[in-house]
Design an enzyme around this catalytic site. Structure first.
Site, mmCIF file in Angstrom:
data_model
loop_
_atom_site.group_PDB
_atom_site.id
_atom_site.type_symbol
_atom_site.label_atom_id
_atom_site.label_comp_id
_atom_site.label_asym_id
_atom_site.label_seq_id
_atom_site.Cartn_x
_atom_site.Cartn_y
_atom_site.Cartn_z
ATOM 1 N N THR A 173 0.849 -1.195 0.000
ATOM 2 C CA THR A 173 0.000 0.000 0.000
ATOM 3 C C THR A 173 0.882 1.243 0.000
ATOM 4 O OG1 THR A 173 -1.743 -1.161 1.186
ATOM 5 C CG2 THR A 173 -1.770 1.246 1.345
ATOM 6 N N ASP A 259 0.387 -4.891 16.462
ATOM 7 C CA ASP A 259 -0.359 -4.429 17.644
ATOM 8 C C ASP A 259 -0.811 -2.983 17.438
ATOM 9 O OD1 ASP A 259 0.396 -6.866 18.580
ATOM 10 O OD2 ASP A 259 1.865 -6.123 20.021
ATOM 11 N N GLU A 385 -3.180 -6.633 6.771
ATOM 12 C CA GLU A 385 -2.722 -6.725 8.171
ATOM 13 C C GLU A 385 -3.250 -8.001 8.839
ATOM 14 O OE1 GLU A 385 -0.467 -4.141 9.526
ATOM 15 O OE2 GLU A 385 -0.451 -4.108 7.344
#
Ligand code: FAD
Length: 408
Positions: A173, A259, A385
């Site tokens: 991206t 995270d 992700e």
């Protein structure tokens, strides 16, 4: 203590982001969706990086004097993230994606690589790279979900003290318009996943080439590309984290990036779905269908029930997302909570946007409105992700206390 009050920075950013989403993104949405690769970098966004601080970079907007003072007081041996930065990041991401998710990803400084830098870089590296628009390159033709299988390598040339990178990354991206790429590569493939480290490669470094630009279903304002590294030399100090290959737990360091990014991606999903739901509710209201909160289920029409269910799903996803983000702020490990937020939000947003198209019928399907676009845009949040299935795997492993080899 459970505190649902947003930090002051988050409230300011929410307002700013909403204004931007409403007054700028919505007007540009269709243009950049229709002409995917026929435009240069989104010109209207070029000057915005500094202003918004980058949705993925860990909080944005200008900080007030008092907040800066408090951050200083907090500073011990270990640098701490700015107070409320995690919650601010997700609140900003939701609001901007309510406007347009692709455009949010195209804001200079708001790249997924910025989240990696915020999560694992040293203070010196944050100073060098923090203001750059950084993409994140993990996925390779061989592997995406199982990122421990990547084949790209980084070998130290001891004569020049440079890392030499080789390999291919796909689906990056902002790979075309970014200033730098954070790429994962192995220091020694014979040593398995603990040898995987992340490196910052500045754009125009010889040996780094954009080899393909993708045409996509959604988030078309954001470019996605393949990048090839061929004997690409970068300075020694561009490794994020320690170059030591630990026998145990080395991979956890690079995984820490997720995270940070997973709560942000969850917030993106919620923002897009909320846009679709708001529009659907407004349209149905014009037809005389209003949501009623004080009547029993048996007194609601099927459409009213659908609307309430969609609202509830987004509320649940938002609460999970805020919890995962607030744990970033308190410095607690949030891998489980980040995966829960992303799994729920990715799935809820997909269902909500599809339902909105269904409820609106031809109006939902037509390009006259943005609902069909929001349905296309939101699907990515259940893919990048880590896909929804992979989040479920991580959640199950965490809850059951199983290792990777016990639950695949
Ligand atoms: C628009 C777009 C932008 C992207 N941006 C980036 C980026 O910036 N940086 C980057 O590094 N990557 C990026 N990606 C890549 C993305 O992260 C991967 O596509 C994703 O992680 C899935 O990996 P994969 O494509 O190898 O699919 P696979 O791993 O081959 O998965 C295919 C399917 O199998 C399922 N699956 C796989 N393993 C399991 C399992 N163990 N149990 C159950 N189901 C399983 C998956 O959930 C999925 O549904 C992007 C992708 C897209 C489409």
């Amino acid at each position: 203590m459970i505190d649902f009050e947003l930090p002051p920075g988050a409230k300011v950013l929410k307002k700013m982001a909403h204004g931007l989403a409403e007054n700028m993104f919505r007007n540009l949405s269709r243009k950049y969706d229709s002409y995917e690769h026929e435009h240069d970098q989104v010109v209207e966004l070029k000057s915005m990086g500094g202003m918004m601080g980058g949705a993925m970079g860990g909080g944005g907007g200008k900080k007030k004097k008092e907040e800066k003072k408090e951050e200083k007081k907090d500073e011990g041996d270990k640098p701490k993230p700015p107070r409320g930065a995690g919650v601010t990041m997700v609140v900003g991401a939701e609001e901007m994606c309510w406007g347009d998710a692709g455009l949010m990803l195209a804001i200079p400084g708001g790249g997924l690589g910025n989240a990696a830098i915020a999560a694992v870089a040293t203070e010196d590296q944050k100073a060098r790279f923090g203001s750059k628009f950084a993409a994140m390159a993990i996925t390779e033709p061989c592997c995406g979900s199982d990122s421990s299988g990547i084949r790209a390598t980084a070998v130290l040339d001891e004569k020049t003290n440079e890392w030499v990178l080789n390999g291919e990354k796909i689906f990056v991206t902002s790979g075309v318009f970014c200033d730098a790429v954070v790429a994962w590569a192995s220091l020694d493939r014979s040593k398995g996943r603990n040898a995987i480290k992340s490196f910052v490669i500045e754009k125009d470094t010889p040996g780094m080439t954009v080899s393909k630009v993708e045409e996509k279903l959604g988030i078309r304002a954001s470019d996605t590309s393949s990048i090839v590294f061929e004997d690409c030399r970068i300075p020694y100090d561009n490794i994020l984290g320690s170059p030591e290959i630990k026998a145990e737990g080395g991979f956890k360091g690079v995984m820490k990036t997720f995270d940070n990014t997973r709560p942000a991606v969850a917030a993106m999903a919620i923002g897009v779905a909320r846009a679709a739901l708001d529009f659907t509710k407004e349209t149905l209201e014009e037809e005389g269908v209003t949501v009623s909160y004080d009547r029993g289920q048996h007194k609601l029409s099927a459409v009213q029930k659908d609307l309430l269910e969609m609202e509830a799903n987004l509320d649940v996803a938002r609460l999970l997302t805020w919890r995962a983000a607030s744990m970033l702020d308190t410095g607690e490990r949030n891998s489980l909570e980040a995966s829960m937020a992303k799994a729920k939000a990715g799935r809820a947003a997909t269902l909500v946007t599809q339902k909105c198209v269904e409820l609106l019928g031809p109006k939902g399907y037509s390009t006259e409105c943005l609902v069909e676009k929001w349905m296309r845009d939101c699907k990515i949040n259940d893919i990048f992700e880590g896909t929804g299935q992979i989040q479920m795997l991580i959640i199950a492993r965490n809850i059951l206390g199983y290792g990777r080899d016990m639950l695949k």
